[in-house]
Every structure is written in C-alpha cells, then in structure tokens.
Design a protein around this motif. Sequence first.
Motif, PDB file in Angstrom:
ATOM      1  N   SER A  42       0.846  -1.197   0.000  1.00 18.02           N
ATOM      2  CA  SER A  42       0.000   0.000   0.000  1.00 18.02           C
ATOM      3  C   SER A  42       0.881   1.246   0.000  1.00 18.02           C
ATOM      4  N   ALA A  43       0.272   2.387  -0.295  1.00 19.18           N
ATOM      5  CA  ALA A  43       1.027   3.649  -0.324  1.00 19.18           C
ATOM      6  C   ALA A  43       1.607   3.959   1.051  1.00 19.18           C
ATOM      7  N   SER A  44       0.817   3.747   2.082  1.00 19.69           N
ATOM      8  CA  SER A  44       1.295   4.013   3.440  1.00 19.69           C
ATOM      9  C   SER A  44       2.449   3.077   3.807  1.00 19.69           C
ATOM     10  N   VAL A  46       4.592   1.660   1.700  1.00 18.29           N
ATOM     11  CA  VAL A  46       5.783   2.054   0.929  1.00 18.29           C
ATOM     12  C   VAL A  46       6.429   3.280   1.566  1.00 18.29           C
ATOM     13  N   PHE A  47       5.605   4.254   1.950  1.00 21.96           N
ATOM     14  CA  PHE A  47       6.147   5.444   2.609  1.00 21.96           C
ATOM     15  C   PHE A  47       6.817   5.081   3.935  1.00 21.96           C
ATOM     16  N   MET A  48       6.192   4.210   4.720  1.00 18.65           N
ATOM     17  CA  MET A  48       6.776   3.824   6.006  1.00 18.65           C
ATOM     18  C   MET A  48       8.092   3.073   5.811  1.00 18.65           C
ATOM     19  N   THR A  49       8.168   2.250   4.790  1.00 18.98           N
ATOM     20  CA  THR A  49       9.421   1.554   4.497  1.00 18.98           C
ATOM     21  C   THR A  49      10.511   2.564   4.147  1.00 18.98           C
ATOM     22  N   GLY A  50      10.162   3.556   3.343  1.00 18.80           N
ATOM     23  CA  GLY A  50      11.113   4.615   3.016  1.00 18.80           C
ATOM     24  C   GLY A  50      11.531   5.396   4.252  1.00 18.80           C
ATOM     25  N   GLU A  51      10.573   5.686   5.137  1.00 15.71           N
ATOM     26  CA  GLU A  51      10.878   6.410   6.368  1.00 15.71           C
ATOM     27  C   GLU A  51      11.869   5.629   7.230  1.00 15.71           C
ATOM     28  N   ILE A  52      11.653   4.326   7.322  1.00 19.12           N
ATOM     29  CA  ILE A  52      12.533   3.482   8.136  1.00 19.12           C
ATOM     30  C   ILE A  52      13.931   3.415   7.533  1.00 19.12           C
ATOM     31  N   VAL A  53      14.015   3.197   6.234  1.00 13.77           N
ATOM     32  CA  VAL A  53      15.322   3.068   5.573  1.00 13.77           C
ATOM     33  C   VAL A  53      16.082   4.392   5.611  1.00 13.77           C
ATOM     34  N   PHE A  54      15.423   5.488   5.219  1.00 10.69           N
ATOM     35  CA  PHE A  54      16.116   6.781   5.189  1.00 10.69           C
ATOM     36  C   PHE A  54      16.454   7.274   6.592  1.00 10.69           C
ATOM     37  N   GLY A  55      15.550   7.057   7.547  1.00 17.35           N
ATOM     38  CA  GLY A  55      15.837   7.445   8.931  1.00 17.35           C
ATOM     39  C   GLY A  55      17.018   6.682   9.494  1.00 17.35           C
ATOM     40  N   LEU A  56      17.084   5.393   9.193  1.00 13.31           N
ATOM     41  CA  LEU A  56      18.218   4.576   9.637  1.00 13.31           C
ATOM     42  C   LEU A  56      19.524   5.091   9.033  1.00 13.31           C
ATOM     43  N   LEU A  88       9.177   2.469  13.345  1.00 15.20           N
ATOM     44  CA  LEU A  88       9.348   1.017  13.355  1.00 15.20           C
ATOM     45  C   LEU A  88       8.234   0.344  14.169  1.00 15.20           C
ATOM     46  N   ILE A  89       7.891   0.924  15.302  1.00 12.89           N
ATOM     47  CA  ILE A  89       6.806   0.374  16.130  1.00 12.89           C
ATOM     48  C   ILE A  89       5.473   0.446  15.390  1.00 12.89           C
ATOM     49  N   LEU A  90       5.172   1.598  14.790  1.00 17.07           N
ATOM     50  CA  LEU A  90       3.919   1.725  14.030  1.00 17.07           C
ATOM     51  C   LEU A  90       3.891   0.770  12.843  1.00 17.07           C
ATOM     52  N   PHE A  91       5.033   0.606  12.185  1.00 17.15           N
ATOM     53  CA  PHE A  91       5.116  -0.322  11.053  1.00 17.15           C
ATOM     54  C   PHE A  91       4.787  -1.744  11.495  1.00 17.15           C
ATOM     55  N   LEU A  92       5.334  -2.157  12.625  1.00 16.06           N
ATOM     56  CA  LEU A  92       5.048  -3.503  13.139  1.00 16.06           C
ATOM     57  C   LEU A  92       3.593  -3.643  13.569  1.00 16.06           C
ATOM     58  N   ILE A  93       3.012  -2.588  14.116  1.00 17.40           N
ATOM     59  CA  ILE A  93       1.596  -2.626  14.500  1.00 17.40           C
ATOM     60  C   ILE A  93       0.729  -2.835  13.270  1.00 17.40           C
ATOM     61  N   TYR A  94       1.018  -2.099  12.194  1.00 14.99           N
ATOM     62  CA  TYR A  94       0.233  -2.262  10.965  1.00 14.99           C
ATOM     63  C   TYR A  94       0.530  -3.591  10.277  1.00 14.99           C
ATOM     64  N   ALA A 161       5.979  13.447   4.703  1.00 15.36           N
ATOM     65  CA  ALA A 161       4.972  14.350   4.142  1.00 15.36           C
ATOM     66  C   ALA A 161       4.002  13.581   3.238  1.00 15.36           C
ATOM     67  N   GLY A 162       4.532  12.671   2.437  1.00 14.62           N
ATOM     68  CA  GLY A 162       3.663  11.856   1.579  1.00 14.62           C
ATOM     69  C   GLY A 162       2.732  10.975   2.393  1.00 14.62           C
ATOM     70  N   ASN A 163       3.243  10.411   3.469  1.00 15.17           N
ATOM     71  CA  ASN A 163       2.410   9.575   4.336  1.00 15.17           C
ATOM     72  C   ASN A 163       1.346  10.409   5.047  1.00 15.17           C
TER      73      ASN A 163
END
Length: 178
Positions: A42-44, A46-56, A88-94, A161-163
């Motif tokens: 989903s769009a959310s 994909v954005f969360m994956t990007g957030e995790i990778v770029f934040g890391l 990361l926590i929100l990603f695991l929750i979803y 911002a996209g998320n």
Amino acid sequence: MDIDAESRTDSSITDRTSKSSNIESLGLTHSKLAYDGNFIRSASGVFMTGEIVFGLLVWTLIGGTEYLHVPALGWVMFVSVFYWVLTLILFLIYLTMAHTRIPQIPLKMLGICFNSSASVLYLTAAVICAISLNVAVRGRYYFISWVASTIFASLAMVCYAGNTVVNFKSWRSKNEDT
C-alpha cells in the motif's frame, strides 16, 4: 507392535489437546496477530518503508562520525532516532494487524499528527545538517557522511509528508462515508 505404535500416536494427540485445553483453562489463548502482506504494497506501507530506511541511514551516517563537536547535529540525531524507533513500532503494528485489536485509538488521526510533526522536525533536521556542513572539512570522511545524511534526511521528510497526505485522504474519505 502395531498396537503400541498406534497407542503412542493417540496419546500424543491427546497430549496436544490437553496442553491446548490447559492453556485455555488458564485464560490464555493463541495469538490472533496476522501478517498483512498487502500493507507493504500500500502507499502508506511504501512510505513507512522509506521512512525506516532513510531514517536509519541518517542516524547511522551521523553516528559514525564525530558529531559531538557540532552541537546542532545532536538535534538531528535526536529527531532521526526518535522518529525511526516510533515509525518502526507503528510499522510492526500495521504489519501484524494489531491496529484492528485496538479500535479505541484513532490511528488515522494519530498517523496524520505523527507524520506531520515528523515532516516538520525532519525539515529542521535537514536544514541544520546542511548548515553544519560549513564546519566540516571538505574531503574528510565525515563531510561526505554529513552530505549523505542531509540528502537522506530530506528524503525521509518527503516520505513523512507523503504519508501525511495519504493518511489525511484516508481519514477524510472515512469521515465522508459516515
């Protein structure tokens, strides 16, 4: 000999069911968490994956240098680590569909507030990281790391911002239906 093998099989089946009934008699049940593979596509997701990778990448690139000599980079580290852990926590929750088990929390509104605050704070972190490049000596390893962390902080800000937009559209369409 055949009878003995059959009795062992039957007793192992009853042992398994008795263990299951023992768990239920204690008030414990099996986990009802499930894996949601559609969320990642989903769009959310994909954005969360990007957030995790770029934040890391932001906090590892800065953390691998002598960033303590530039106090402003402490803020960048705080923002990147704080939002990386929460994302990361929100990603695991979803991903585990645990959000369906807690309907009392308005996760769409939480997502809007979380992602918009992360966007603003990552914007400040990217600007601070870019300004801090004046302190670094060109050609040194930490200069290159700080340049890369500035780029990745900007990309993380775009993902947040996209998320925010995706969560807002989802929340808005849900409110129009009711």
